[in-house]
Design an enzyme around this catalytic site. Structure first.
Site, short mmCIF file in Angstrom:
data_model
loop_
_atom_site.label_atom_id
_atom_site.label_comp_id
_atom_site.label_asym_id
_atom_site.label_seq_id
_atom_site.Cartn_x
_atom_site.Cartn_y
_atom_site.Cartn_z
N SER A 138 7.52 7.22 12.74
CA SER A 138 7.36 5.82 11.99
C SER A 138 8.14 4.86 12.68
O SER A 138 9.16 4.87 13.45
CB SER A 138 7.61 6.06 10.52
OG SER A 138 9.11 5.78 10.36
N ASP A 177 4.75 -1.12 11.33
CA ASP A 177 4.13 0.25 10.77
C ASP A 177 3.91 0.82 12.06
O ASP A 177 3.05 0.20 12.76
CB ASP A 177 2.91 0.13 9.72
CG ASP A 177 2.84 1.43 9.21
OD1 ASP A 177 3.14 1.76 8.08
OD2 ASP A 177 2.06 2.27 9.92
N ARG A 193 10.03 2.92 10.78
CA ARG A 193 10.92 2.52 9.78
C ARG A 193 12.45 2.06 10.42
O ARG A 193 12.92 3.03 10.68
CB ARG A 193 10.99 3.67 8.54
CG ARG A 193 11.79 4.83 8.94
CD ARG A 193 11.49 5.79 8.14
NE ARG A 193 10.00 6.25 7.68
CZ ARG A 193 9.57 7.38 7.28
NH1 ARG A 193 10.24 8.18 6.93
NH2 ARG A 193 8.02 7.51 7.12
N ASP A 204 0.87 -1.40 -0.03
CA ASP A 204 0.03 0.07 -0.14
C ASP A 204 0.89 1.24 0.16
O ASP A 204 0.33 2.49 -0.22
CB ASP A 204 -0.86 -0.02 1.25
CG ASP A 204 -0.37 -0.28 2.48
OD1 ASP A 204 1.06 -0.30 2.52
OD2 ASP A 204 -0.85 -0.02 3.55
N HIS A 205 2.13 1.11 0.43
CA HIS A 205 2.87 2.25 0.50
C HIS A 205 3.57 2.97 -0.81
O HIS A 205 3.45 3.99 -1.32
CB HIS A 205 3.89 2.47 1.80
CG HIS A 205 3.76 2.47 3.03
ND1 HIS A 205 2.68 1.69 3.43
CD2 HIS A 205 4.14 3.18 3.68
CE1 HIS A 205 2.11 2.12 4.85
NE2 HIS A 205 3.27 2.96 4.98
N ARG A 255 0.41 13.02 10.21
CA ARG A 255 1.61 13.31 10.35
C ARG A 255 1.67 14.52 9.57
O ARG A 255 1.31 14.64 8.59
CB ARG A 255 2.55 12.46 10.31
CG ARG A 255 2.65 11.24 11.51
CD ARG A 255 3.85 10.41 11.02
NE ARG A 255 4.01 9.48 12.30
CZ ARG A 255 4.07 8.28 12.44
NH1 ARG A 255 4.43 7.85 11.26
NH2 ARG A 255 4.04 7.86 13.45
#
Ligand code: MIC
Ligand code: SF4
Length: 653
Positions: free
Chosen positions: A551, A121, A553, A66-67, A381
């Site tokens: 995030s 996520d 990440r 989806d990203h 965000r």
């Protein structure tokens, strides 16, 4: 007599595998479900592969795409093919690009009250809306959970957010979470879980609850959770999943570490001003401000309830000429419902641009606004530059505020001409055809060949921590540095599976804070680190409060590790990022005296004598700097200490 328990205690006690939640230490919990998305998933699965496990061991693993769906160049498509082949081989359900946004989809189709969910996520806590303990983490933690390992969190303190009353027309869940953010801010909440309770809970449908737990991520808490009650039962039944329901409510007399009361009937429309979700102001105070762009969607506000509400505001009308309006729905289910009830036609006729049902604008992957724009967005965000336009001023708002403002091109109060509430659907149309490999989930198809295009690089491993380090402050940054500052997404996102390439962009927008080259010339963090590494120096990042916000990440730790970063020294470090640093063998030090932050300048040589012995001991170290000796501390659990000494989780296997 049995102890009265709150919702958090009820779920965690059933999943506890290590530690004692009553002690101020770490606990290990069993993970029932995992989710990944493509931008963090490739690394998570490369790491999972290197663990040599035959197939996933947890109840359900889902891999969402989806990203990175923009597909300019081959990189995103390479990643998708890799992810699809991994899913087939190891027994993971694969959600194809076009199916929707991971958190919305997981809520609709898989989230189960009373279970644990770990996702690569930070907005995984969306599942808290359905009564799950759902936590965001780095990819390698998800890999461990898929291999059957426990996940570790600080033994939580639980804050009860007691909701009473009922929201007024035109005010919605987004305003509630902004109100909570106004009170608690984006820092200082590490280790807490927010549990929603009180009579106001039953006035909120599941998608609204999920909006609140989703954006709880911005508080920096471990997660947020709602009880699972008759509203949850109705939602699951309407999704054809009545069998997944379990009632989970706090016992009468359950205790909490703190309580905060929100009277829903008094909540006003709120917005978060640039450049932090914690910069909360009322919509009233901004009324009349001219707006250039309005974007509606993201995992926070893309449910049927949200987009249908927008359609009701725009029905028979048109968006203002000088504002661009884009809408991204959360899933195919949402789109199908909007098509059926006429909302899609309303939105098109009103002049909205219908965007792909993916993360898209939220991660700066497209729809960057014009220079200096004011952009109203319904996502979670608004960090500087995240939209792709550094000079843009992004405000976070509810779908209602976005829709009302779209009509005039100015900030408007949605309460002036509110629309009727959207009733919870009795039956959602279910079409799971874009979830692949459900029939082999948990088992996999072992002989599947993994597809590795040129964008799939290898995962670098860390090295054991040396006895002493001669270091250098390769960069010195201020407070509230987000993982978006450390590892930009947007246009750079496509390099997620290629660490050497992605590492070129670490701290890309912060070159002025990097230690300059000889003669004072400024240079990139990447070049400075490689130069220092070449001189045999260990790179150190110096930072202020709340380092690593945002995030999950893990690249924000992995890429610095690749560039020879051995330690971070900050005033404070946020939970997920701190865990990621440890997972990649970077020592997460904090200043014993925060005033010592001022004693270090970028480029200063730092003597970390006895660093290994310090980590083996109580974590305290004295570091020699050009302005004198300073004391730092890495308060690590035994597990974390082991990882740091080994050079990270992969190196420890
Ligand atoms: C985000 O909203 O910042 C992201 C992009 O979803 C990240 C994950 C990532 O960086 O891939 C998150 O929230 O963890
Ligand atoms: Fe996607 Fe944005 Fe949600 Fe992150 S916050 S998962 S980028 S929609």
């Amino acid at each position: 007599m049995k102890k009265a328990m709150n919702v958090v205690e009820k779920i965690l006690s059933k999943h506890l595998v290590e530690g004692d939640p009553r002690k101020d230490a770490e606990i290990g919990i069993r993970i029932d479900q995992t989710l990944t998305q493509d931008a963090t998933g490739t690394m998570a699965y490369l790491q999972f592969e290197s663990m040599g496990v035959k197939h996933v061991k947890n109840d359900l693993a889902v891999s969402y795409v989806d990203h990175n769906t923009v597909q300019i160049g081959y990189e995103n498509a390479d990643d998708h093919d890799f992810l699809q082949s991994v899913a087939k081989k190891y027994g993971i359900v694969y959600s194809k690009a076009g199916n929707g946004i991971c958190h919305q989809l997981h809520l609709e189709r898989f989230g189960k009250p009373g279970t644990t969910l770990l996702g690569s996520d930070s907005h995984t806590p969306t599942g808290g809306g359905i009564g799950q303990i759902a936590i965001g983490a780095g990819g390698i933690d998800i890999a461990v959970a898929m291999a059957g390992g426990a996940f570790h969190i600080p033994s939580p303190k639980v804050r009860k957010i007691e909701l009473k009353g009922k929201l007024r027309k035109g005010v919605s869940a987004k305003d509630v979470i902004l109100k909570v953010l106004e009170k608690f801010g984006t820092k200082g909440n590490v280790g807490w879980i927010f549990e929603y309770a009180g009579p106001g809970v039953r006035t909120l449908d599941v998608p609204s609850r999920a909006t609140i737990t989703n954006m709880g991520a911005e508080l920096g808490v471990t997660t947020s959770v709602f009880p699972s009650d008759s509203v949850t039962r109705q939602f699951l039944a309407a999704q054809g999943r009545a069998g997944d329901f379990e009632k989970i409510e706090a016992d009468r007399g359950a205790s909490y570490d703190d309580t905060f009361v929100v009277d829903l009937s008094k909540v006003e429309p709120m917005m978060a001003a640039p450049h932090s979700p914690g910069n909360v102001v009322t919509v009233k105070s901004m009324k009349g401000t001219k707006v250039n762009q309005i974007l509606i969607g993201s995992c926070t506000n893309s449910s049927y309830r949200d987009i249908r509400t927008v359609a009701l505001y725009l029905k028979g009308r048109h968006v203002a000429d000088d504002v661009e309006v884009g809408i991204a729905c959360g899933s195919r289910q949402v789109i199908n419902m909007l098509a059926k009830d006429g909302s899609l036609a309303i939105l098109h006729s009103a002049g909205c641009r219908m965007l792909e049902n993916a993360c898209g604008f939220c991660i700066g992957a497209h729809m960057s606004p014009r220079t200096g724009a004011i952009s109203l967005r319904t996502n979670n965000r608004n960090f500087e530059g995240r939209s792709g336009t550094k000079s843009a001023q992004v405000y976070l708002v509810s779908p209602e505020t976005a829709a009302a403002s779209a009509l005039t091109g100015k900030v408007e109060l949605p309460t002036q001409k509110p629309v009727a509430a959207v009733p919870s659907p009795k039956k959602f149309p279910v079409d799971d055809s874009m979830f692949l490999y459900r029939e082999t989930a948990g088992r996999g198809v072992p002989r599947t060949e993994i597809v590795r295009g040129p964008n799939i690089a290898v995962v670098p491993k860390g090295e054991p921590l040396a006895a002493d380090l001669k270091g250098v402050a390769a960069i010195k940054v201020g407070d509230k540095i987000t993982t978006d500052h450390i590892m930009p997404a947007g246009a750079r996102l496509k390099f997620r599976s290629n660490v050497p390439e992605y590492a070129k962009f670490v701290f890309e927008s912060m070159a002025s804070s990097v230690a300059p080259a000889a003669g004072g010339a400024s240079r990139s963090f990447h070049d400075a680190c490689l130069a220092f590494k070449g001189e045999g120096l260990a790179n150190v990042i110096v930072a202020g409060e709340s380092y690593g916000q945002g995030s999950s990440r893990e690249h924000a730790a992995l890429c610095p590790m690749y560039l020879g970063v051995k330690a971070v020294i900050a005033k404070s470090i946020e939970r997920i990022h701190r865990a990621n640093l440890i997972n990649f063998g970077i020592v997460p030090f904090t200043f014993e005296d925060p005033a010592d932050y001022d004693k270090i300048a970028a480029g200063d040589k730092l003597e970390l004598k006895g660093v290994r012995a310090a980590v083996e001991g109580d974590g305290r170290l004295e570091i020699a700097t050009p302005s004198g000796t300073i004391a730092v501390k890495a308060a690590l659990s035994d597990r974390e200490r082991h990882l740091v000494l080994c050079g990270g989780l992969l190196a420890s296997l």
